[in-house]
Design an enzyme around this catalytic site. Structure first.
Site, mmCIF file in Angstrom:
data_model
loop_
_atom_site.group_PDB
_atom_site.id
_atom_site.type_symbol
_atom_site.label_atom_id
_atom_site.label_comp_id
_atom_site.label_asym_id
_atom_site.label_seq_id
_atom_site.Cartn_x
_atom_site.Cartn_y
_atom_site.Cartn_z
ATOM 1 N N ALA A 67 0.831 -1.195 0.000
ATOM 2 C CA ALA A 67 0.000 0.000 0.000
ATOM 3 C C ALA A 67 0.873 1.255 0.000
ATOM 4 O O ALA A 67 2.051 1.217 0.355
ATOM 5 C CB ALA A 67 -0.916 -0.002 1.217
ATOM 6 N N GLY B 83 0.490 -5.270 0.593
ATOM 7 C CA GLY B 83 -0.669 -5.305 -0.289
ATOM 8 C C GLY B 83 -0.392 -6.000 -1.605
ATOM 9 O O GLY B 83 -1.314 -6.506 -2.250
ATOM 10 N N GLU C 244 -1.028 -9.556 -0.856
ATOM 11 C CA GLU C 244 -2.482 -9.723 -0.738
ATOM 12 C C GLU C 244 -3.128 -9.783 -2.130
ATOM 13 O O GLU C 244 -4.045 -10.569 -2.361
ATOM 14 C CB GLU C 244 -3.083 -8.586 0.084
ATOM 15 C CG GLU C 244 -2.736 -8.686 1.571
ATOM 16 C CD GLU C 244 -3.313 -7.558 2.390
ATOM 17 O OE1 GLU C 244 -3.888 -7.829 3.464
ATOM 18 O OE2 GLU C 244 -3.185 -6.391 1.969
ATOM 19 N N GLU D 48 3.822 -5.548 7.481
ATOM 20 C CA GLU D 48 3.062 -4.470 8.115
ATOM 21 C C GLU D 48 3.350 -4.328 9.608
ATOM 22 O O GLU D 48 3.326 -3.218 10.157
ATOM 23 C CB GLU D 48 1.561 -4.689 7.898
ATOM 24 C CG GLU D 48 1.078 -4.428 6.483
ATOM 25 C CD GLU D 48 1.177 -5.629 5.568
ATOM 26 O OE1 GLU D 48 0.552 -5.621 4.492
ATOM 27 O OE2 GLU D 48 1.885 -6.598 5.925
#
Length: 260
Positions: A65, A111, A114, A134
């Protein structure tokens, strides 16, 4: 295809290739997420496309992200909105009724992992690093990572990867079942295309039901999963392509499927 700033896709011979191009490492900003969703929507409704490959431009698949957007998410409820928006992006891929292949050509973190886990198949270059770091920022994977990772590698390994936040190499990812195949870095797209070409010769009437049977079946107990599978099998026996497949078998030729 319409030209976007960060994400675009092309198609040829039943194969679509979606490329994320947000230099230097293809971070998932709100704008990138929106463009991914737009592209996947177009791929879903393009009758010529049987299989989708997702990849990144340059040296990364996706590095995660966009941390520069985090300060604006500190107010209560804002982080939840961001997580659900990214989760919606991943779900567009996960629920696409066509096979998806993540061609992991470089950094695949946060991300980015993910996103890769929302695809059906993952093919990684041998030097790729994968992880969910994270926790090192005082966070945790909040857009499906805590749910998809244990479904792929098991509870214990998933917790270890998320607790420590350290990346693993491609061979370790293959060993624990996080990726399907590891190839030389230069061969990632060729290997992904080779698999996509095989899939493109199949019929979507069967491929889409395989995907539904597996994905929904994992949410059921075995008995209900088998019953659901039987319902889908009954559906596929009503299609045109089952007749073509059988005729081709009897006539000793390759089937010419129409995805109907």
């Amino acid at each position: 295809m319409s030209t976007r700033k960060y994400v675009n896709w092309t198609k040829e011979d039943g194969i679509a290739i979606l490329t994320i191009d947000n230099p230097p490492v293809n971070v998932l900003s709100e704008a990138v997420g929106m463009e991914i969703r737009e592209c996947v929507h177009e791929v879903e409704h393009d009758e010529d496309v049987v299989v989708l490959i997702v990849t990144g431009a340059g040296r990364a698949f996706m590095a995660g992200a966009d941390i520069k957007e985090f300060p604006s998410k500190m107010a209560r409820g804002e982080a939840k909105k961001m997580a659900l928006e990214h989760f919606h992006t991943y779900n567009k891929l996960d629920f696409l009724p066509k096979p998806t292949i993540a061609a992991l050509n470089g950094i695949t973190l946060g991300g980015g992992l993910e996103l890769a886990m929302a695809c059906d198949i993952r093919i990684a270059g041998e030097s790729v690093k994968l992880g969910l770091p994270e926790v090192k920022l005082g966070l945790f994977p909040g857009a499906g990572g805590t749910q998809r990772l244990p479904r792929l590698v098991g509870e214990g390994r998933a917790k270890e990867l998320m607790y420590l936040g350290d990346p693993i190499d491609a061979q370790e990812a293959w060993r624990i079942g996080l990726v399907n195949k590891v190839v030389p870095d230069a061969d990632v797209m060729d290997a992904s295309l080779a698999m996509a070409k095989q899939l493109a010769r199949r019929t979507l009437t069967a491929l889409s039901r395989i995907k539904k049977a597996v994905d929904k079946g994992l949410e059921m107990d075995l008995t209900n999963g088998v019953l659901y599978e039987a319902e889908l099998l009954d559906e596929v026996f009503q299609t045109e392509d089952i007749h073509e497949g059988c005729n081709a078998f009897f006539e000793k030729r390759e089937p010419k499927f129409k995805h109907r």
